[in-house]
Every structure is written in C-alpha cells, then in structure tokens.
Scaffold this active site. Structure first.
Site, PDB file in Angstrom:
ATOM      1  N   LYS A  54       0.841  -1.204   0.000  1.00  0.00           N
ATOM      2  CA  LYS A  54       0.000   0.000   0.000  1.00  0.00           C
ATOM      3  C   LYS A  54       0.874   1.252   0.000  1.00  0.00           C
ATOM      4  O   LYS A  54       0.614   2.207  -0.732  1.00  0.00           O
ATOM      5  CB  LYS A  54      -0.927  -0.006   1.228  1.00  0.00           C
ATOM      6  CG  LYS A  54      -2.096  -0.958   1.074  1.00  0.00           C
ATOM      7  CD  LYS A  54      -2.853  -1.210   2.375  1.00  0.00           C
ATOM      8  CE  LYS A  54      -3.876  -2.317   2.160  1.00  0.00           C
ATOM      9  NZ  LYS A  54      -4.536  -2.772   3.385  1.00  0.00           N
ATOM     10  N   GLN A  98      -4.607  -1.341   9.580  1.00  0.00           N
ATOM     11  CA  GLN A  98      -4.566  -2.684   9.003  1.00  0.00           C
ATOM     12  C   GLN A  98      -5.199  -3.690   9.970  1.00  0.00           C
ATOM     13  O   GLN A  98      -4.843  -3.745  11.144  1.00  0.00           O
ATOM     14  CB  GLN A  98      -3.096  -3.057   8.703  1.00  0.00           C
ATOM     15  CG  GLN A  98      -2.921  -4.372   7.985  1.00  0.00           C
ATOM     16  CD  GLN A  98      -3.524  -4.387   6.575  1.00  0.00           C
ATOM     17  OE1 GLN A  98      -3.363  -3.447   5.814  1.00  0.00           O
ATOM     18  NE2 GLN A  98      -4.232  -5.446   6.251  1.00  0.00           N
ATOM     19  N   ASP A 121     -11.036   3.125   4.175  1.00  0.00           N
ATOM     20  CA  ASP A 121     -11.498   1.735   4.070  1.00  0.00           C
ATOM     21  C   ASP A 121     -13.029   1.670   4.025  1.00  0.00           C
ATOM     22  O   ASP A 121     -13.591   0.631   3.680  1.00  0.00           O
ATOM     23  CB  ASP A 121     -11.005   0.935   5.294  1.00  0.00           C
ATOM     24  CG  ASP A 121      -9.877  -0.018   4.949  1.00  0.00           C
ATOM     25  OD1 ASP A 121      -9.680  -0.302   3.750  1.00  0.00           O
ATOM     26  OD2 ASP A 121      -9.198  -0.483   5.892  1.00  0.00           O
TER      27      ASP A 121
END
Ligand code: NAD
Length: 296
Positions: A54, A98, A121
C-alpha cells in the site's frame, strides 16, 4: 473459454493512472499533496506485506505515505491517541488501520475512532450508514473495485438480477448496497441460504465473496452471466501452492459472458480503489471537484 476475461490488473493500472493524473493536478493547481497514513499493529507477516505494498503504491501515484508501525503489545489507548493525532493532521487525508488487530483491542472501537471523512477503508459506522441510505460516503475498496469493473463492462446495471454470495461487513453487504444503488435486483446469499445453486442460476451478475476454494461450479452459472470472483484461497495443487477464487474458473468461463480471474481480477482493484478513495478524501477536504469515475 467462451467468456470475456475482465482483466483487473489492466483495469487497476488505468485507475492508478487516473489517480496519478488527479494528484498531479492537485499539486500543480492547488499546492496540495494528498497523504495516506497506514497503521500496522504487530508483526503479522501477511499484514506486513499488505502495508508495504500500500505504501509503495501510494508513493507511485505521487501521494505522501505515512507508515506507523506499532508493536503487538501497544495499548488500545496509545493506538487511539495516534489515530486522534492523524485525525487532526491536515497533511493526512486518509487513515487505514490494518486489520486484524491484536486480540486485546476492540476493532469496532478503533475503526469508529477514525474521522469518517478520512476513513478510506469505508468501515466506519457513519460511512456504513451513509452508503446504506444512498448518501455520499467513503466506500469499502474491494466492493468499489467490483462495481467499477461491472460498470465498465456493462455501462448501466439497471434492472439486472445480482446475487452476492457472502454477507461480510467488508465485502458482501457493501457490495449489495452498491448494486442496489445502481438499480440491480439484489439477493444476498450466505451459508444458510436454501438451494444456493438455484439462487445463483437466476443471476445476471454473480459476486462470490465466501473464502471457499472453487465452491461455485460452472453449472450454477446462467448462460452469459457476469461473474466477479472476490475469493482469494491458497491451495496446494500438483505439489505447488496456487491461488484460486471461490468460483471454479474453468467450468464457469464456459458458461459466463464475462469473468474475473484469480489472481489478476478483483485483487489489484482493491489497492487502486484505496488510492482513489484517498484522492477523493483530499478533494472533499479542500472543497474541490472529485475525480470522475473513481467514486460510487
Ligand atoms: P468472511 O469470512 O468474513 O465472509 C464469508 C461469507 O461467506 C459469510 O458471510 C458466510 O455466510 C458466507 N459463506 C460461508 N460459507 C458459505 C457457503 N457454503 N455458502 C454460501 N455462503 C457461505 O469473508 P470476507 O472477508 O467477506 O472474504 C471473502 C473472500 O474474499 C475471502 O476469500 C477473502 O480472502 C476474499 N477477499 C478478497 C479481497 C480482495 O482484495 N480481492 C478483499 C477482501 C476479501
């Protein structure tokens, strides 16, 4: 193989290119460089790989990447304090924590502590509610990537019968909301669904997000249907470790009109959509026009 292959790798490269162009324009015309902060707690090897990739992709499109690595024993209070700082840092437009988090942390509490407008997200409860009520939100990356590929292939999805297999909060449910938003008739199937083969046989669009290797055989697929395979399953075949989806690709490709492969389908779109969400968040933060085609 009769089906058209939907090439997620090529499509993701195109999306990253669009993001890079928009980032360059933001820098040139407004002096803004969007920034994405990724927080990793602990040393889970798969998570470390995701976070690295990422960060690399973020820098490649011209954005700033801020990586925060905390050790596995970090307290929840310290993680919340870091998120609080990132929430109020104007250089940070997107924040991603994460998952999974270590067991001593409450994932829901942590996710809901992210400022919703920076929640790239799309997991914050406010974004879930906004998506569910058809309002502008941050959309979870994997379903957003699936939607982009479906729109690109079909143009309009209006009136199509869509079956989403899987009802998780990160894929199945938001996918169903997005398809509903594009005027599909949506069925969400799951582990308790009766006669799953018959349910799937009705679908013009099948999105499989289960996590069971090749569980959807070709004879469940309606002739000409579009199949989006979200599953990523590592199995051993012929003495080698290989990745397969939730759909039996060979037999499904004989009946489908179009199908995504695994690997090279939905997977690459997820990171591309994370970058798209970050540039969208940066535009919203500065009241600037959002990039076209990169949001739901
Ligand atoms: P999950 O385990 O949270 O959810 C799986 C869902 O499948 C559940 O809702 C369950 O009801 C349903 N299910 C289980 N067994 C079933 C059965 N026999 N019949 C019908 N439904 C059944 O999984 P998830 O997080 O939604 O992920 C699903 C898959 O997608 C996994 O393989 C995951 O690795 C993959 N994934 C890929 C990406 C990507 O970037 N491509 C992103 C997220 C998840």
């Amino acid at each position: 193989m009769a089906a058209t292959l939907i090439d997620g790798k090529a499509f993701a490269a195109k999306v990253r290119g669009q993001v890079a162009e928009h980032v360059a324009r933001l820098k040139e015309e407004h002096g803004i460089t969007p920034g994405l902060a990724v927080v990793l707690v602990g040393e889970d090897p798969a998570s470390q790989v995701y976070v690295r990739s990422k960060g690399k992709s973020t820098v490649e499109v011209g954005m700033n990447s801020y990586e925060h690595k905390l050790d596995a024993e970090t307290s929840e209070a310290d993680l919340l304090a870091l998120i609080g700082k990132l929430n109020s840092d104007p250089a940070v437009n997107g924040i991603l924590v994460q998952l999974p988090l270590p067991k001593h942390m409450n994932e829901e509490l942590v996710i809901n502590s992210i400022a919703p407008e920076k929640d790239v997200d799309g997991f914050h409860i406010s974004n879930v509610g906004l998506l569910g009520t058809g309002q502008k939100s941050m959309v979870p990356c994997t379903p957003l990537g699936c939607l982009m590929m479906l729109r690109d292939h079909h143009g309009s999805l209006s009136g199509m019968d869509a079956v989403v297999i899987g009802r998780s909060n990160i894929v199945g449910k938001p996918m169903a909301q997005l398809l509903l938003g594009d005027s599909c008739t949506v069925t969400i199937a799951h582990s308790r669904t009766k006669d799953l083969p018959e349910v799937v046989r009705r679908a013009d669009i099948v999105v499989a997000a289960v996590g069971r290797p090749e569980m959807v055989p070709g004879d469940w697929i309606k002739e000409g249907a579009t199949v989006i395979d979200v599953g990523i399953n590592r199995i051993e075949r012929g003495g080698k470790n290989v990745l397969v989806g939730d759909v039996d690709f060979a037999s499904a490709a004989e009946r489908a009109g179009a199908i995504t492969p695994v690997p090279g389908g939905v997977g690459p779109m997820t990171i591309a959509c994370l970058l798209a969400n970050t540039v969208t968040a940066a535009c919203r933060a500065h009241n600037l026009a959002e990039p076209e085609g990169l949001t739901a």
